[in-house]
Design a protein around this motif. Structure first.
Motif, PDB file in Angstrom:
ATOM      1  N   ASP C 113       0.815  -1.207   0.000  1.00  0.00           N
ATOM      2  CA  ASP C 113       0.000   0.000   0.000  1.00  0.00           C
ATOM      3  C   ASP C 113       0.850   1.259   0.000  1.00  0.00           C
ATOM      4  O   ASP C 113       0.413   2.321  -0.417  1.00  0.00           O
ATOM      5  N   THR C 157     -11.483  -6.681  -9.657  1.00  0.00           N
ATOM      6  CA  THR C 157     -10.257  -7.473  -9.813  1.00  0.00           C
ATOM      7  C   THR C 157      -9.772  -7.416 -11.254  1.00  0.00           C
ATOM      8  O   THR C 157     -10.486  -6.962 -12.144  1.00  0.00           O
ATOM      9  N   ASN C 189      -3.751  -1.888  -8.174  1.00  0.00           N
ATOM     10  CA  ASN C 189      -4.433  -1.781  -6.871  1.00  0.00           C
ATOM     11  C   ASN C 189      -3.485  -2.138  -5.737  1.00  0.00           C
ATOM     12  O   ASN C 189      -3.868  -2.802  -4.780  1.00  0.00           O
ATOM     13  N   ASN C 190      -2.251  -1.701  -5.889  1.00  0.00           N
ATOM     14  CA  ASN C 190      -1.207  -1.904  -4.875  1.00  0.00           C
ATOM     15  C   ASN C 190      -0.689  -3.340  -4.768  1.00  0.00           C
ATOM     16  O   ASN C 190       0.508  -3.557  -4.669  1.00  0.00           O
TER      17      ASN C 190
END
Lengths: 437, 233, 404
Positions: C113, C157, C189-190
């Protein structure tokens, strides 16, 4: 004496029409260039809702990622999440408050021959209409019970009403959009806000929407969203429910706060709300809520485009060149009148008399330049319209404020340009003889 | 009426000093008609400019109508010119863009008279110089003599105590010149003090007194003899 | 022609000369800075989008009721489109280069993150992308038909593979290392891994003003977003003929959707850069007008100066100056004045440019523009003064003896 100077100025200008015309043209062209660009800037930076712009506040909550600056750096995002919007709608103490977002639906007209077409839609709340003072042609906004009952009601724009109902009073009739039957409760009159302050994110110079429907209904029915959506982390899971609960921002939030007390109460509530959310693990960044009035928000978003500002700067320099030109020509003109001036001095004119006389003459040139300038501004704006097309349609109107500004600016410019030549004219000595050369 | 004592006027440039008037003295009484004569370069024009408050002088004292005007501000000298002095120029100096009426109007405007008063005065002086019917003409549409009459009307419209004339007939043929001189004499008979600069001895002889300037000074030796010399030369 | 006496004469009558010099200086400052802006815009407009613009057009399809089965519709539409005579190839996607509306994500080379991502434009495509857009695969492999999945509107996803542009590979793996990106894993998405299977040379994003406009990723998915965009590449010369046929075919084949937004890539480019193109025209017009006004100013003041010096000119002629000498005098005088003007102008130009770079994030001007503009303005000055100078040279010597 003023009338006398006007007469003298007029005579003097008439005596040398070509030179006068050149000066009027120089000022006119300079003013025209400036005013054309100034008008575009002025409209861009105009106050879209002057009578209550200091009571309408755009609300920002800093729910963004602690690690990545967003599009706005470490400023709070320009829109809010669904959960925050709903929390505010339910609990915040604003006099009026509205969460809304942009959408697009497909309208199926009655009759088999008519093809369906798409319309721009705003999902919003009952308070939207009184809050932004939208003008109604027929009917009104919906009752706020429709917000909670999710009743399919719609307010149409004047144009859409023309298209679907031929301009009749359509209140009570039905339009079918995306498979749902909406009951018309109101039709707006011509409504245009420039800039479109309530949704700068999706284009500050876009047209206002063609239809307005209840926000909750749109969410319940999962009607398509059409506006900007920004997420700093993905929704947890698939489906609309997950999206609603995500940290994605896609809703514009506005509050009407009538005085400082209401504003303070509102801000305090926001801070308390964010503190509470922090307990729950949201809002990783330091407390940074913003409640900005309309014009502060426009400033913050820099709705005046850089291009327009660059052109404004260049056009003022352009005016400077035109004025330098005028100074030269005025100087030539006044110096040719050396004889006249020295006779007037001999006959008892004071320097101040001559000063006024020549400033009036310069002012007259300015007036001519201003009138020509308005005409050229009009032409210039048409040119801008042709060049930039629909993107500037709402920016190229010429109102009386700008016309007065044009004439005012022209006269002031001419007077400024006239100062030095006039000063030189008053330095001419009185003489008993007119010397040749 | 006019009194000049020890007036000097020196023009200075970086390299040259020119004495246009040296210790110049002159007294003119109320109602006099004085002719100033002298050869080219003698200082006549300088005298006229100083007398008419068109130019400041280097030293000395100048009283006009009993008041010292040596060190008045620019605005104040303008006022004095406007109220007390009338000018008649060799080249008429009418303003070409203005018609006859408006030319005569110029000093009255600066005087601050109201419209009715100005109109009445303009009509009276134009009538006096015999041009009442030419009010709307532009200077270019008039003969030289007529133009000079307009100029005289303009000089008189404000009823000055004192008229300064610079070669008033210099650009006119002899017949017209005589009629202008008659007009000037008539004005003088009306009580206006007149100083006329001229190089023409015949005209000078029409004045009540002659003053001869030479090398920037009043040449006191018998003025008549001087004039005779010039006439012969 | 000697400048000494001309200079000394000028110094005795400075005002007119100063006014002209100032005009020349300000004109030059505006001109150079405007040209600098024009250059930047023109360069931006000249960047290729990477796709076969002349032959590509697109159209949107939007389902509007429950009867609309998007998956079936997309498959039928694509089959029908690809079968149309004159169509080279077609695909369904979410957004069009330069169109202004699109989808962006961040990719990072390490999961986590707290890692920084590189912004990238996302296009959902199928295995026909190379052919439809006319892209060049420069490393690795492209998607095969079996790679293509369906993507729901609310899906969060991502599939396990992607193809990126060289620019994106450079941003992720380093300027010289971009080839090494093939086969590497990047994270969206990290934390979600995707393998870079191939690299294409170039494809622009939807936003021409974005500094990452060439950072693009292709994702092997067909979308079920309710609204689709079909990109169609026509055989050369057949585009305009095909467009109405395609629109009619789609409109007739399925009544549960509307089709709209039929537009060529060329028009999209035109609309995308309309602001820049207009700015260029506006600035060119400004420069032209400005030069004209400055030239008129020079003509005006030179004429005044000639008429004021008529007698002096006659005297010079009487003393033996030729017509050329007289004309030369005025031409040289202007050269001196304009020379002062352009020197001052050079300083003003640099100052204005520094301010504009600072205030509006513009690019710094190219240095050669300054001497070039100086030259142009000197020439304009000479041309402008030519008329008055010729009039001066035709003053007859007899003027010298005329009084008044």
């Amino acid at each position: 004496m003023f009338n006398y100077y006007l007469k003298l100025g007029w005579l003097s200008l008439r005596a040398n029409p070509l030179l006068s015309l050149l000066m009027v043209a120089a000022i006119g062209v300079g003013i025209g260039a400036c005013m054309t660009i100034l008008t575009v800037n002025y409209t861009m930076s105009g106050n879209p809702i002057p009578h209550k712009s200091d009571q309408l506040y755009h609300v920002q909550l800093d729910s963004w990622d602690a690690n990545d600056p967003g599009e706005d750096g470490y400023n709070p995002p320009d829109q809010v999440t669904y959960n925050d919007a709903m929390a505010l709608m339910n609990g915040a103490p604003g006099f009026r408050q509205v969460a809304s977002n942009r959408s697009g639906l497909v309208l199926e007209p009655e009759g088999d021959d008519e093809r369906p077409f798409s319309v721009d839609v705003r999902n919003t709340w009952a308070d939207f209409f009184p809050m932004f003072d939208t003008p109604f042609l027929y009917g009104s906004g919906w009752d706020d019970t429709a917000d909670t009952t999710r009743e399919p009601v719609v307010v149409l724009s004047r144009e859409l009403n023309e298209r679907v109902f031929g301009g009749e009073d359509s209140v009570g009739r039905t339009v079918r959009m995306n498979g749902l039957n909406f009951r018309v409760v109101g039709v707006l009159d011509e409504w245009m806000v420039v800039p479109k302050f309530y949704d700068v994110t999706n284009g500050p110079f876009n047209e206002t929407e063609e239809a307005f429907i209840p926000f909750n209904l749109a969410v319940d029915q999962e009607l398509p969203r059409n506006g900007n959506t920004n997420c700093w982390k993905p929704p947890e899971g698939d489906g609309f429910e997950a999206f609603k609960n995500s940290e994605c921002v896609w809703i514009q939030f506005w509050a009407e706060l009538r005085d400082e007390q209401e504003k303070a109460a509102f801000s305090n509530w926001l801070d308390a709300y964010v503190a509470e959310q922090k307990e729950l693990g949201r809002f990783p960044r330091p407390l940074n809520n913003r409640v900005l009035a309309v014009m502060e928000w426009m400033e913050d978003r820099q709705v005046v485009e850089d291009d327009a500002q660059v052109m404004l700067g260049l056009s003022f320099l352009f005016l400077v060149v035109c004025l330098l030109n005028t100074i030269g020509l005025l100087l030539a003109k006044f110096m040719r009148k050396t004889g006249d001036i020295s006779v007037r001095r001999a006959l008892g004119a004071r320097r101040s008399d001559l000063f006024r006389q020549h400033m009036v003459e310069a002012g007259l040139i300015g007036l001519g330049g201003g009138v020509l300038g308005i005409a050229l501004t009009w032409l210039g704006l048409r040119g801008i319209e042709v060049l930039f097309g629909e993107f500037v349609e709402n920016l190229v109107g010429l109102d009386w404020v700008m016309m007065l500004t044009a004439v005012g600016l022209a006269i002031v410019s001419a007077l400024v340009a006239g100062l030095y030549p006039t000063w030189r004219a008053t330095r001419i000595m009185p003489a008993s003889q007119l010397k040749a050369q | 009426m006019l009194s000049m004592q020890n007036i000097s006027m020196v023009y200075r440039t970086d390299t040259v000093e020119t004495h246009a008037l040296r210790q110049f003295n002159l007294d003119v009484g109320e109602g006099e008609f004085v002719a100033i004569t002298g050869p080219s370069g003698s200082g006549k024009t300088t005298f006229l400019n100083i007398a008419g408050l068109l130019e400041k002088f280097t030293s000395g004292r100048y009283e006009l109508d009993g008041k010292d005007v040596s060190s008045l501000s620019d605005a104040a000298t303008s006022r004095v010119r406007n109220e007390k002095i009338g000018f008649v120029f060799q080249g008429f100096n009418l303003i070409p863009d203005l018609n006859v009426f408006d030319n005569v109007d110029v000093p009255l405007r600066y005087r601050g008279f109201n419209g009715a008063e100005r109109k009445q005065r303009i009509e009276r002086v134009l009538d006096m110089v015999g041009l009442a019917s030419r009010q709307k003409h532009l200077p270019a549409q008039l003969s030289g003599g007529q133009q000079q009459r307009v100029a005289i009307a303009r000089a008189l419209a404000g009823e000055p105590r004192f008229l300064l004339a610079d070669e008033p007939t210099g650009n006119l043929d002899s017949q017209m010149a005589m009629s202008i001189m008659e007009l000037i004499q008539e004005i003088n008979r009306g009580g206006t003090t007149i100083i006329m600069v001229t190089h023409d001895p015949t005209l000078a002889n029409l004045a009540g007194r002659n003053v001869h300037i030479r090398d920037g000074r009043v040449s006191d030796s018998d003025a008549d003899t001087q004039l005779a010399e010039v006439a012969v030369g | 022609m000697q400048f000494g006496p001309i200079w000394r004469a000028l110094m005795r009558n400075k005002t007119g000369a100063i006014l002209i010099a100032l005009q020349v200086a300000v004109t030059m400052a505006i001109m150079v800075n405007a040209i600098s802006i024009i250059q930047t815009r023109a360069e931006a407009m000249a960047r290729p989008s990477g796709i076969d613009e002349p032959n590509i057009f697109y159209i949107s399809s939007i389902g509007f009721n429950d009867a609309f089965n998007e998956r079936v519709a997309v498959e039928e539409d694509l089959a029908a489109l690809r079968a149309m005579p004159g169509v080279v190839d077609a695909l369904q996607t979410n957004s069009v280069p330069l169109s202004g509306g699109g989808w962006s994500m961040g990719l990072q080379t390490e999961p986590g993150d707290d890692m920084d991502g590189v912004g990238v434009a996302v296009y959902f495509v199928d295995d026909h992308a190379l052919d439809t857009y006319d892209l060049e695969l420069v490393a690795g492999e492209f998607f095969s038909p079996t790679d293509i999945e369906w993507r729901e509107g609310s899906s969060s996803t991502w599939p396990d593979r992607t193809v990126i542009t060289v620019a994106m590979a450079e941003a992720l793996f380093g300027e010289d290392e971009w080839r090494s990106g093939v086969g590497k894993t990047v994270y969206i998405n990290n934390n979600e891994p995707m393998t870079v299977t191939g690299i294409i040379d170039r494809m622009q994003a939807a936003w021409n003003g974005w500094d990452g406009v060439e950072r693009t990723m292709l994702v092997p998915q067909r979308t079920l977003f309710g609204s689709s965009r079909y990109i169609i590449r026509a055989e050369p010369g057949l585009r305009d003929e095909l467009m109405p046929q395609v629109e009619e075919m789609l409109a007739q084949s399925n009544k549960d959707r509307i089709v709209r937004g039929l537009r060529t890539m060329e028009e999209t480019r035109e609309r995308s850069y309309r602001g820049d193109a207009s700015m260029i025209k506006l600035l060119m017009f400004t420069i032209g007008l400005l030069l004209l006004i400055t030239a008129l100013g020079i003509v005006g003041l030179a004429s005044f100066s000639v008429s004021r010096r008529t007698k002096q000119i006659g005297t010079r002629r009487a003393l033996g100056a030729t017509r050329a000498d007289i004309a030369g005098y005025f031409m040289s005088e202007n050269l001196l004045i304009s020379g002062m003007g352009v020197l001052l102008g050079a300083a003003l130009t640099v100052g204005l440019n520094m301010w504009m770079v600072d205030a509006f994030d513009l690019d710094r001007m190219e240095v050669w523009l300054v001497p070039a503009a100086m030259g142009v303005l000197l020439v304009v000055g000479q041309l402008a003064v030519f008329g008055p100078a010729r009039r001066a040279s035709s003053v007859p010597p007899a003027v010298a003896t005329r009084t008044v």
